[in-house]
Design an enzyme around this catalytic site. Structure first.
Site, PDB file in Angstrom:
ATOM      1  N   GLY A 119     -65.076  97.835  75.436  1.00  0.00           N
ATOM      2  CA  GLY A 119     -66.136  98.355  74.566  1.00  0.00           C
ATOM      3  C   GLY A 119     -66.800  99.570  75.172  1.00  0.00           C
ATOM      4  O   GLY A 119     -67.917  99.476  75.692  1.00  0.00           O
ATOM      5  N   TYR A 120     -66.107 100.698  75.150  1.00  0.00           N
ATOM      6  CA  TYR A 120     -66.673 101.935  75.680  1.00  0.00           C
ATOM      7  C   TYR A 120     -67.125 102.845  74.522  1.00  0.00           C
ATOM      8  O   TYR A 120     -68.292 103.189  74.408  1.00  0.00           O
ATOM      9  CB  TYR A 120     -65.656 102.699  76.537  1.00  0.00           C
ATOM     10  CG  TYR A 120     -65.241 102.022  77.826  1.00  0.00           C
ATOM     11  CD1 TYR A 120     -65.909 100.898  78.316  1.00  0.00           C
ATOM     12  CD2 TYR A 120     -64.178 102.514  78.591  1.00  0.00           C
ATOM     13  CE1 TYR A 120     -65.524 100.292  79.511  1.00  0.00           C
ATOM     14  CE2 TYR A 120     -63.799 101.918  79.780  1.00  0.00           C
ATOM     15  CZ  TYR A 120     -64.465 100.812  80.237  1.00  0.00           C
ATOM     16  OH  TYR A 120     -64.072 100.225  81.404  1.00  0.00           O
ATOM     17  N   SER A 121     -66.163 103.266  73.656  1.00  0.00           N
ATOM     18  CA  SER A 121     -66.450 104.284  72.629  1.00  0.00           C
ATOM     19  C   SER A 121     -67.442 103.795  71.587  1.00  0.00           C
ATOM     20  O   SER A 121     -67.470 102.611  71.238  1.00  0.00           O
ATOM     21  CB  SER A 121     -65.166 104.668  71.894  1.00  0.00           C
ATOM     22  OG  SER A 121     -64.219 105.147  72.807  1.00  0.00           O
ATOM     23  N   SER A 153     -59.733  98.389  70.756  1.00  0.00           N
ATOM     24  CA  SER A 153     -58.387  97.833  70.556  1.00  0.00           C
ATOM     25  C   SER A 153     -58.406  96.327  70.782  1.00  0.00           C
ATOM     26  O   SER A 153     -59.088  95.836  71.687  1.00  0.00           O
ATOM     27  CB  SER A 153     -57.389  98.453  71.536  1.00  0.00           C
ATOM     28  OG  SER A 153     -57.327  99.838  71.344  1.00  0.00           O
ATOM     29  N   GLU A 236     -55.245 102.882  87.899  1.00  0.00           N
ATOM     30  CA  GLU A 236     -53.893 103.016  87.357  1.00  0.00           C
ATOM     31  C   GLU A 236     -53.231 104.121  88.175  1.00  0.00           C
ATOM     32  O   GLU A 236     -53.455 105.294  87.953  1.00  0.00           O
ATOM     33  CB  GLU A 236     -53.975 103.360  85.871  1.00  0.00           C
ATOM     34  CG  GLU A 236     -52.660 103.483  85.160  1.00  0.00           C
ATOM     35  CD  GLU A 236     -51.707 102.309  85.400  1.00  0.00           C
ATOM     36  OE1 GLU A 236     -52.163 101.214  85.748  1.00  0.00           O
ATOM     37  OE2 GLU A 236     -50.499 102.535  85.267  1.00  0.00           O
TER      38      GLU A 236
HETATM   39  C1  LIG Z   1     -55.191 104.026  69.496  1.00  0.00           C
HETATM   40  C2  LIG Z   1     -56.550 104.152  70.122  1.00  0.00           C
HETATM   41  C3  LIG Z   1     -57.055 103.100  70.840  1.00  0.00           C
HETATM   42  C4  LIG Z   1     -58.326 103.178  71.405  1.00  0.00           C
HETATM   43  N1  LIG Z   1     -58.790 102.086  72.081  1.00  0.00           N
HETATM   44  C5  LIG Z   1     -60.051 102.110  72.552  1.00  0.00           C
HETATM   45  C6  LIG Z   1     -60.594 100.948  73.180  1.00  0.00           C
HETATM   46  O1  LIG Z   1     -59.936  99.911  73.290  1.00  0.00           O
HETATM   47  N2  LIG Z   1     -61.860 100.991  73.615  1.00  0.00           N
HETATM   48  C7  LIG Z   1     -62.622 102.116  73.517  1.00  0.00           C
HETATM   49  O2  LIG Z   1     -63.757 102.080  73.978  1.00  0.00           O
HETATM   50  N3  LIG Z   1     -62.146 103.240  72.912  1.00  0.00           N
HETATM   51  C8  LIG Z   1     -60.880 103.257  72.431  1.00  0.00           C
HETATM   52  N4  LIG Z   1     -60.378 104.378  71.798  1.00  0.00           N
HETATM   53  C9  LIG Z   1     -61.258 105.525  71.610  1.00  0.00           C
HETATM   54  C10 LIG Z   1     -60.861 106.771  72.358  1.00  0.00           C
HETATM   55  O3  LIG Z   1     -61.127 106.652  73.721  1.00  0.00           O
HETATM   56  C11 LIG Z   1     -61.653 107.923  71.699  1.00  0.00           C
HETATM   57  O4  LIG Z   1     -61.196 108.029  70.360  1.00  0.00           O
HETATM   58  C12 LIG Z   1     -61.423 109.227  72.404  1.00  0.00           C
HETATM   59  O5  LIG Z   1     -62.061 109.208  73.661  1.00  0.00           O
HETATM   60  C13 LIG Z   1     -61.917 110.427  71.559  1.00  0.00           C
HETATM   61  O6  LIG Z   1     -63.232 110.233  71.149  1.00  0.00           O
HETATM   62  P1  LIG Z   1     -63.681 110.435  69.620  1.00  0.00           P
HETATM   63  O7  LIG Z   1     -62.712 109.685  68.763  1.00  0.00           O
HETATM   64  O8  LIG Z   1     -65.153 110.093  69.537  1.00  0.00           O
HETATM   65  O9  LIG Z   1     -63.482 111.959  69.315  1.00  0.00           O
HETATM   66  P2  LIG Z   1     -64.463 113.162  69.688  1.00  0.00           P
HETATM   67  O10 LIG Z   1     -64.885 113.054  71.109  1.00  0.00           O
HETATM   68  O11 LIG Z   1     -65.522 113.245  68.641  1.00  0.00           O
HETATM   69  O12 LIG Z   1     -63.491 114.377  69.543  1.00  0.00           O
HETATM   70  C14 LIG Z   1     -63.097 114.912  68.277  1.00  0.00           C
HETATM   71  C15 LIG Z   1     -62.308 116.189  68.545  1.00  0.00           C
HETATM   72  O13 LIG Z   1     -63.116 117.133  69.261  1.00  0.00           O
HETATM   73  C16 LIG Z   1     -62.507 117.506  70.477  1.00  0.00           C
HETATM   74  N5  LIG Z   1     -63.506 117.674  71.539  1.00  0.00           N
HETATM   75  C17 LIG Z   1     -64.514 116.819  71.834  1.00  0.00           C
HETATM   76  N6  LIG Z   1     -65.215 117.295  72.889  1.00  0.00           N
HETATM   77  C18 LIG Z   1     -64.613 118.473  73.251  1.00  0.00           C
HETATM   78  C19 LIG Z   1     -64.864 119.439  74.276  1.00  0.00           C
HETATM   79  N7  LIG Z   1     -65.859 119.305  75.151  1.00  0.00           N
HETATM   80  N8  LIG Z   1     -64.050 120.510  74.342  1.00  0.00           N
HETATM   81  C20 LIG Z   1     -63.024 120.674  73.485  1.00  0.00           C
HETATM   82  N9  LIG Z   1     -62.750 119.801  72.482  1.00  0.00           N
HETATM   83  C21 LIG Z   1     -63.517 118.707  72.383  1.00  0.00           C
HETATM   84  C22 LIG Z   1     -61.548 116.376  70.823  1.00  0.00           C
HETATM   85  O14 LIG Z   1     -60.472 116.816  71.614  1.00  0.00           O
HETATM   86  C23 LIG Z   1     -61.079 115.946  69.437  1.00  0.00           C
HETATM   87  O15 LIG Z   1     -60.024 116.767  69.007  1.00  0.00           O
HETATM   88  C24 LIG Z   1     -59.111 104.345  71.248  1.00  0.00           C
HETATM   89  C25 LIG Z   1     -58.596 105.420  70.520  1.00  0.00           C
HETATM   90  C26 LIG Z   1     -57.338 105.322  69.938  1.00  0.00           C
HETATM   91  C27 LIG Z   1     -56.829 106.466  69.137  1.00  0.00           C
END
Ligand SMILES: Cc1cc2nc3c(=O)[nH]c(=O)nc-3n(C[C@H](O)[C@H](O)[C@H](O)COP(=O)(O)OP(=O)(O)OC[C@H]3O[C@@H](n4cnc5c(N)ncnc54)[C@H](O)[C@@H]3O)c2cc1C
Length: 384
Positions: A119-121, A153, A236
């Site tokens: 539970g991070y995001s 996830s 890892e």
């Molecule tokens: C299949 C899958 C499984 C996941 N499982 C987990 C999980 O189990 N637990 C959990 O906690 N999270 C999980 N996540 C979440 C994942 O870690 C986040 O989706 C990811 O860190 C991106 O964050 P966001 O979706 O809020 O996008 P945002 O951070 O809002 O980004 C949106 C877009 O903006 C760009 N962007 C953002 N900041 C910048 C910057 N400073 N410079 C340039 N571009 C930028 C990004 O590259 C992206 O293209 C999962 C995601 C996926 C797809």
């Protein structure tokens, strides 16, 4: 640079190969897989690099690479059945857990008896994770949590969640974060699955409404959750085995090209397709050599830093490229789905092409990797 393994390491490789030969599930029944999990656990190859005193294998990094490499080559089932527990909950517990927490949680992770989710995001905190807001206040011997997590996830199949919450808004945004270990059946937790574009639901939104968590379930000190998380994720230690998966996909892609027609002849003879396959082949080899460089550095006792972003980015791009190329090679059959009469490999390539977010976004998006490479490796000015 010498990429050869020592005679002892090669002996370990032979041991792994013999073990795989003897135990790998042949027909993939549930009993066979269970027997496999039991055998690898008895070998102490689950949690292979963890200290022996917590039940791990106490293995070295070169052996870990060999173990993962041989398992990947043989397409053996995963080592252990609790992915997130093994990838970061266990390592974080090993480093920051109390003796009681280690005894309570680690054996069940190694035995695959419980599933953990992460539970991070949050809806507004993904790439900039430290901006998380999930609120946590202390009330005597318990914490009370209110807020939301997203993209969690396997939340719907997990018994525990490793949770980052905000216990303070003072100081730097990294300072007020705390890590809690929370049972998923706690009163006040609601899990709502999110459907992905291939039609399945493997992640979920998780809501916390006055969820009470005993203080003894805190991992590390209050306000030190960021440190706990960063160090856990760094455990890892090698990504070399991932190259095996890509090499396998590419070999299968070549077979697919041989079996499909483009402009009246084998797609494998089409110069455009040949060029793209050759480019992917070269990039995978570059990844393998990069992985060997990381390994060499680690064997010299150096700590890995931002370098791993290079392979993470390559892998993300290659997964997308291979998926797209597979659909293109199939021509008019590309848009078909599992179950359609004409679809090659029962729609496996279609599923791969639709599941890219897992490897591309999970663990950090390509833009974030590029920023890391630009700022920390190439020394370019900071992103605004
Ligand atoms: C299949 C899958 C499984 C996941 N499982 C987990 C999980 O189990 N637990 C959990 O906690 N999270 C999980 N996540 C979440 C994942 O870690 C986040 O989706 C990811 O860190 C991106 O964050 P966001 O979706 O809020 O996008 P945002 O951070 O809002 O980004 C949106 C877009 O903006 C760009 N962007 C953002 N900041 C910048 C910057 N400073 N410079 C340039 N571009 C930028 C990004 O590259 C992206 O293209 C999962 C995601 C996926 C797809």
């Amino acid at each position: 640079m010498d990429f050869d393994f020592t005679p002892e390491e090669e002996a370990f490789r032979a041991e792994v190969q013999a073990f795989i030969q003897a135990h790998i599930p042949k027909s993939g029944t549930a009993e066979e897989i269970q027997a496999w999990q039991k055998a690898v656990r008895e070998k102490r190859w689950v949690g292979f690099s963890w200290p022996e005193e917590v039940g791990g294998g106490g293995g070295g990094i070169a052996q870990q690479v060999i173990l993962k490499d041989e398992m990947a080559k043989a397409r053996a089932p995963a080592l252990g059945s609790c992915f997130m527990g093994l990838a970061w909950v266990g390592p974080a517990l090993t480093e920051y857990g109390t003796d009681e927490q280690k005894q309570t949680f680690i054996p069940d992770i190694l035995d695959g008896k419980v599933q953990w989710c992460t539970g991070y995001s949050e809806p507004d905190s993904g790439s900039d994770l430290a901006s998380l807001k999930c609120k946590c206040v202390r009330d005597g011997d318990t914490y009370i949590v209110n807020g939301q997590k997203i993209w969690t996830s396997i939340a719907m199949w997990s018994q525990w969640i490793i949770l980052l919450v905000r216990t303070s808004g003072d100081g730097s945004k990294h300072d007020g974060i705390t890590c809690l270990l929370v049972p998923m059946d706690s009163e006040g937790i609601t899990v709502r699955p999110i459907k992905n574009m291939s039609g399945g639901a493997v992640f979920a939104e998780v809501f916390f409404d006055d969820v009470r968590v005993p203080v003894e379930n805190r991992l590390g000190e209050e306000g030190q959750g960021w440190k706990v998380t960063v160090s856990a994720l760094a455990h890892e230690r090698s990504s070399i085995a991932e190259v095996q998966g890509l090499q396998r996909s590419l070999a299968e892609l070549k077979d697919l090209a041989r079996s499909c027609k483009k402009n009246g002849r084998s797609a494998a003879e089409d110069p455009g397709i040949r060029g793209r396959i050759a480019r992917a082949d070269a990039r995978i080899e570059a990844m393998r050599l990069n992985g060997m460089r990381y390994l060499t550095a680690q064997l010299r006792g150096e700590k890995l830093g931002s370098e791993t972003s290079v392979n993470k980015l390559h892998r993300a791009e290659l997964e997308v490229e291979i998926g797209e190329l597979a659909l293109e090679i199939q021509g008019s059959r590309g848009p078909l789905a599992k179950g359609a009469d004409e679809v090659p490999a029962d729609g496996k390539w279609q599923r791969m092409a639709l599941s890219w977010p897992e490897v591309v976004i999970g663990g950090g998006t390509p833009n974030i990797q590029r920023n890391i490479i630009a700022e920390r490796i190439l020394g370019l000015p900071k992103d605004l």
